[in-house]
Scaffold this active site. Structure first.
Site, PDB file in Angstrom:
ATOM      1  N   HIS A  25       0.843  -1.200   0.000  1.00  0.00           N
ATOM      2  CA  HIS A  25       0.000   0.000   0.000  1.00  0.00           C
ATOM      3  C   HIS A  25       0.885   1.259   0.000  1.00  0.00           C
ATOM      4  O   HIS A  25       0.623   2.212  -0.727  1.00  0.00           O
ATOM      5  CB  HIS A  25      -0.869   0.067   1.265  1.00  0.00           C
ATOM      6  CG  HIS A  25      -1.889  -1.025   1.397  1.00  0.00           C
ATOM      7  ND1 HIS A  25      -2.002  -1.799   2.526  1.00  0.00           N
ATOM      8  CD2 HIS A  25      -2.864  -1.442   0.562  1.00  0.00           C
ATOM      9  CE1 HIS A  25      -3.018  -2.653   2.366  1.00  0.00           C
ATOM     10  NE2 HIS A  25      -3.544  -2.461   1.188  1.00  0.00           N
ATOM     11  N   LYS A  49     -17.471  -6.504   8.515  1.00  0.00           N
ATOM     12  CA  LYS A  49     -16.177  -7.190   8.603  1.00  0.00           C
ATOM     13  C   LYS A  49     -15.705  -7.148  10.048  1.00  0.00           C
ATOM     14  O   LYS A  49     -16.049  -6.244  10.793  1.00  0.00           O
ATOM     15  CB  LYS A  49     -15.148  -6.490   7.717  1.00  0.00           C
ATOM     16  CG  LYS A  49     -15.145  -6.986   6.281  1.00  0.00           C
ATOM     17  CD  LYS A  49     -13.887  -6.509   5.595  1.00  0.00           C
ATOM     18  CE  LYS A  49     -13.862  -6.861   4.126  1.00  0.00           C
ATOM     19  NZ  LYS A  49     -12.690  -6.310   3.444  1.00  0.00           N
ATOM     20  N   ARG A  98      -1.989  -6.349  -8.138  1.00  0.00           N
ATOM     21  CA  ARG A  98      -0.788  -7.143  -7.864  1.00  0.00           C
ATOM     22  C   ARG A  98      -0.604  -8.252  -8.883  1.00  0.00           C
ATOM     23  O   ARG A  98       0.489  -8.515  -9.346  1.00  0.00           O
ATOM     24  CB  ARG A  98      -0.866  -7.770  -6.463  1.00  0.00           C
ATOM     25  CG  ARG A  98      -0.765  -6.769  -5.352  1.00  0.00           C
ATOM     26  CD  ARG A  98      -1.208  -7.355  -4.060  1.00  0.00           C
ATOM     27  NE  ARG A  98      -2.604  -7.745  -4.143  1.00  0.00           N
ATOM     28  CZ  ARG A  98      -3.348  -8.133  -3.116  1.00  0.00           C
ATOM     29  NH1 ARG A  98      -2.820  -8.216  -1.920  1.00  0.00           N
ATOM     30  NH2 ARG A  98      -4.616  -8.454  -3.277  1.00  0.00           N
ATOM     31  N   SER A 136      -2.673  -7.691   3.283  1.00  0.00           N
ATOM     32  CA  SER A 136      -2.914  -7.519   4.726  1.00  0.00           C
ATOM     33  C   SER A 136      -3.322  -8.863   5.342  1.00  0.00           C
ATOM     34  O   SER A 136      -2.904  -9.208   6.444  1.00  0.00           O
ATOM     35  CB  SER A 136      -4.036  -6.509   4.959  1.00  0.00           C
ATOM     36  OG  SER A 136      -3.710  -5.274   4.404  1.00  0.00           O
TER      37      SER A 136
HETATM   38  O1  PNS Z   1      -8.916  -3.025   0.266  1.00  0.00           O
HETATM   39  P1  PNS Z   1     -10.239  -3.584  -0.165  1.00  0.00           P
HETATM   40  O2  PNS Z   1     -10.941  -4.212   1.001  1.00  0.00           O
HETATM   41  O3  PNS Z   1     -10.122  -4.508  -1.354  1.00  0.00           O
HETATM   42  O4  PNS Z   1     -11.140  -2.313  -0.621  1.00  0.00           O
HETATM   43  C1  PNS Z   1     -12.423  -2.498  -1.153  1.00  0.00           C
HETATM   44  C2  PNS Z   1     -13.153  -1.149  -1.268  1.00  0.00           C
HETATM   45  C3  PNS Z   1     -13.138  -0.391   0.030  1.00  0.00           C
HETATM   46  C4  PNS Z   1     -12.472  -0.309  -2.330  1.00  0.00           C
HETATM   47  C5  PNS Z   1     -14.619  -1.469  -1.724  1.00  0.00           C
HETATM   48  O5  PNS Z   1     -15.163  -2.442  -0.898  1.00  0.00           O
HETATM   49  C6  PNS Z   1     -15.521  -0.237  -1.698  1.00  0.00           C
HETATM   50  O6  PNS Z   1     -15.373   0.654  -2.480  1.00  0.00           O
HETATM   51  N1  PNS Z   1     -16.473  -0.208  -0.743  1.00  0.00           N
HETATM   52  C7  PNS Z   1     -17.369   0.905  -0.534  1.00  0.00           C
HETATM   53  C8  PNS Z   1     -18.812   0.565  -0.877  1.00  0.00           C
HETATM   54  C9  PNS Z   1     -19.045   0.681  -2.369  1.00  0.00           C
HETATM   55  O7  PNS Z   1     -18.889   1.724  -2.978  1.00  0.00           O
HETATM   56  N2  PNS Z   1     -19.395  -0.451  -2.986  1.00  0.00           N
HETATM   57  C10 PNS Z   1     -19.592  -0.574  -4.411  1.00  0.00           C
HETATM   58  C11 PNS Z   1     -18.276  -0.887  -5.092  1.00  0.00           C
HETATM   59  S1  PNS Z   1     -18.498  -1.072  -6.824  1.00  0.00           S
END
Ligand code: PNS
Length: 171
Positions: A25, A49, A98, A136
């Site tokens: 990150h 979560k 990645r 993570s």
């Molecule tokens: O690090 P991560 O957990 O892969 O991040 C995922 C994240 C936070 C980018 C994604 O879950 C997100 O954008 N969540 C917010 C809710 C939302 O907008 N959902 C629709 C996504 S198309």
């Protein structure tokens, strides 16, 4: 509607769980903040979560490690990412890739986000080779099972992990 011209200042959001922040990150933040005028690292507040670190702890760790970048800030959000981006005047969502296995999920999210708000663009950056295997989830698993994670996370995060798992400096 899409803006016809580039905004004078481009704000990007780098969203994620960051539970905890890894060197992968951090590498993306370092490289990303050279591309945009302002980069906001945004932690998702997700009640469903069960994170290892609270949003407040993750915010503290992130602030500790990105404090040296003047155009990087740390925030948290709930609800739709594109709505948060729009409220904050951001026109870019930054995500790291990645491996090919990341691509499918990222593609789905990027297309959904584009459908929701076409004026916000997702920009992907490739993780550096040295970081392409770090996540993570694996960091927590390896550390929890007694493995060495030095070099995979910033030093302040390693300190927090030791505290959380009750491990001394030597072990
Ligand atoms: O690090 P991560 O957990 O892969 O991040 C995922 C994240 C936070 C980018 C994604 O879950 C997100 O954008 N969540 C917010 C809710 C939302 O907008 N959902 C629709 C996504 S198309």
């Amino acid at each position: 509607m899409r803006a016809a011209t580039k905004p004078p200042r481009v704000t990007a959001i780098y969203p994620g769980s960051f539970d905890p922040i890894t060197n992968g990150h951090l590498d993306l933040i370092e490289r990303g903040c050279r591309l945009f005028d302002r980069l906001t690292v945004a932690i998702l507040r997700n009640e469903t979560k069960q994170p290892l670190f609270s949003v407040e702890e993750r915010t503290e760790m992130l602030r500790e490690v990105v404090g040296c970048y003047p155009n990087v800030e740390v925030d948290s959000f709930e609800g739709l990412l594109v709505d948060y981006a729009s409220r904050n005047g951001a026109t870019v969502l930054l995500r790291g890739i990645r491996a090919i296995s990341d691509y499918e999920y990222e593609l789905q999210m990027a297309l959904m986000n584009r459908r929701l708000r076409p004026e916000i663009e997702t920009v992907f950056m490739l993780a550096s080779e040295a970081h392409s295997f770090i996540s993570s989830r694996l960091v927590k698993e390896v550390f929890g099972l007694g493995g060495n994670i030095t070099g995979l996370v910033p030093p302040p995060v390693e300190v927090r992990l030791r505290q959380r798992f009750g491990r001394s400096q030597e072990s």
